[in-house]
Design a protein around this motif. Structure first.
Motif, short mmCIF file in Angstrom:
data_model
loop_
_atom_site.label_atom_id
_atom_site.label_comp_id
_atom_site.label_asym_id
_atom_site.label_seq_id
_atom_site.Cartn_x
_atom_site.Cartn_y
_atom_site.Cartn_z
N GLU A 265 0.82 -1.22 0.00
CA GLU A 265 0.00 0.00 0.00
C GLU A 265 0.85 1.27 0.00
OE1 GLU A 265 0.88 -1.16 4.17
OE2 GLU A 265 0.04 -2.26 2.49
N THR A 266 2.11 1.18 0.36
CA THR A 266 3.00 2.35 0.42
C THR A 266 3.58 2.69 -0.94
OG1 THR A 266 3.56 1.88 2.69
CG2 THR A 266 5.11 3.23 1.48
N GLY A 267 3.89 1.69 -1.75
CA GLY A 267 4.51 1.94 -3.04
C GLY A 267 4.99 0.66 -3.69
N ASN A 268 6.01 0.80 -4.52
CA ASN A 268 6.55 -0.38 -5.18
C ASN A 268 8.02 -0.19 -5.50
OD1 ASN A 268 6.97 0.39 -8.12
ND2 ASN A 268 4.83 0.96 -7.87
N GLU B 98 9.34 3.71 -5.66
CA GLU B 98 8.21 4.61 -5.55
C GLU B 98 7.60 4.45 -4.16
OE1 GLU B 98 3.78 5.19 -7.48
OE2 GLU B 98 5.34 4.23 -8.68
N ILE B 99 7.62 5.54 -3.40
CA ILE B 99 7.02 5.57 -2.06
C ILE B 99 6.04 6.72 -2.06
CG2 ILE B 99 7.43 5.85 0.41
CD1 ILE B 99 10.33 4.87 -0.12
N GLY B 100 4.75 6.42 -2.01
CA GLY B 100 3.73 7.47 -2.13
C GLY B 100 3.88 8.20 -3.45
N THR B 101 4.07 9.51 -3.40
CA THR B 101 4.25 10.29 -4.62
C THR B 101 5.73 10.50 -4.96
OG1 THR B 101 4.14 12.36 -3.37
CG2 THR B 101 2.07 11.52 -4.29
N PHE B 102 6.61 9.94 -4.17
CA PHE B 102 8.06 10.05 -4.38
C PHE B 102 8.51 8.94 -5.34
CE2 PHE B 102 12.28 8.44 -3.14
CZ PHE B 102 13.05 9.57 -3.36
N GLU C 92 7.07 1.69 9.05
CA GLU C 92 6.90 0.23 9.11
C GLU C 92 6.51 -0.34 7.76
OE1 GLU C 92 4.18 -0.69 12.27
OE2 GLU C 92 5.48 0.21 13.79
N SER C 93 5.58 0.30 7.08
CA SER C 93 5.14 -0.17 5.77
C SER C 93 6.24 -0.05 4.73
CB SER C 93 3.90 0.62 5.34
OG SER C 93 3.43 0.16 4.11
N THR C 94 6.99 1.04 4.78
CA THR C 94 8.10 1.25 3.84
C THR C 94 9.21 0.26 4.11
OG1 THR C 94 7.53 3.59 3.64
CG2 THR C 94 9.74 2.94 2.92
N PHE C 95 9.50 0.00 5.39
CA PHE C 95 10.51 -0.99 5.75
C PHE C 95 10.14 -2.36 5.21
CE2 PHE C 95 12.11 -4.20 8.79
CZ PHE C 95 13.45 -4.11 8.48
N ASP D 224 12.43 -4.29 2.55
CA ASP D 224 13.02 -5.53 3.01
C ASP D 224 12.62 -6.70 2.11
OD1 ASP D 224 14.66 -6.94 4.92
OD2 ASP D 224 12.81 -7.72 5.81
N ARG D 225 11.35 -6.79 1.80
CA ARG D 225 10.88 -7.88 0.92
C ARG D 225 11.42 -7.73 -0.49
NH1 ARG D 225 4.87 -9.80 2.66
NH2 ARG D 225 5.39 -10.17 4.83
#
Length: 105
Positions: free
Chosen positions: A11-14, A27-31, A85-88, A92-93
């Protein structure tokens, strides 16, 4: 034409890998940042180190509920605890999947 293979997303990005230039598209949010794999691995390492320390010790003095994280030489992102936490988890995955891809080459 460049094609990208999504390594991991949530849900945070890809995180995607360009199959031609072998750069990571983060890509994290709009970044959005494009970087060599070595830079991506440094970001993952930084997140792993920060994840070992309680969140409130890592927050910005100006924004006590947010952490400032450097992603490239001149680029930073700010994340609250849930976003961290979501970005980590995303990074990590993706890093684990990337290591598998590298082993299969």
């Amino acid at each position: 034409m460049h094609t990208h293979k999504i390594i991991h997303q949530n849900e945070t990005g890809n995180v995607a890998l360009c199959e031609k230039c072998e750069h990571i598209h983060l890509e994290i949010g709009t970044f959005l940042a494009v970087m060599p794999i070595t830079q991506f691995k440094l970001i993952v390492k930084d997140f792993k180190q920060r994840n070992k320390i309680p969140f409130h010790y890592l927050c910005s003095e100006n924004k006590p509920d947010q952490m400032v994280i450097q992603t490239t030489k001149n680029t930073f992102i700010t994340l609250d605890e849930n976003e961290f936490e979501s970005t980590f988890e995303l990074l990590d995955r993706a890093n684990h999947h990337l290591e598998i891809f590298e082993l299969l080459k």
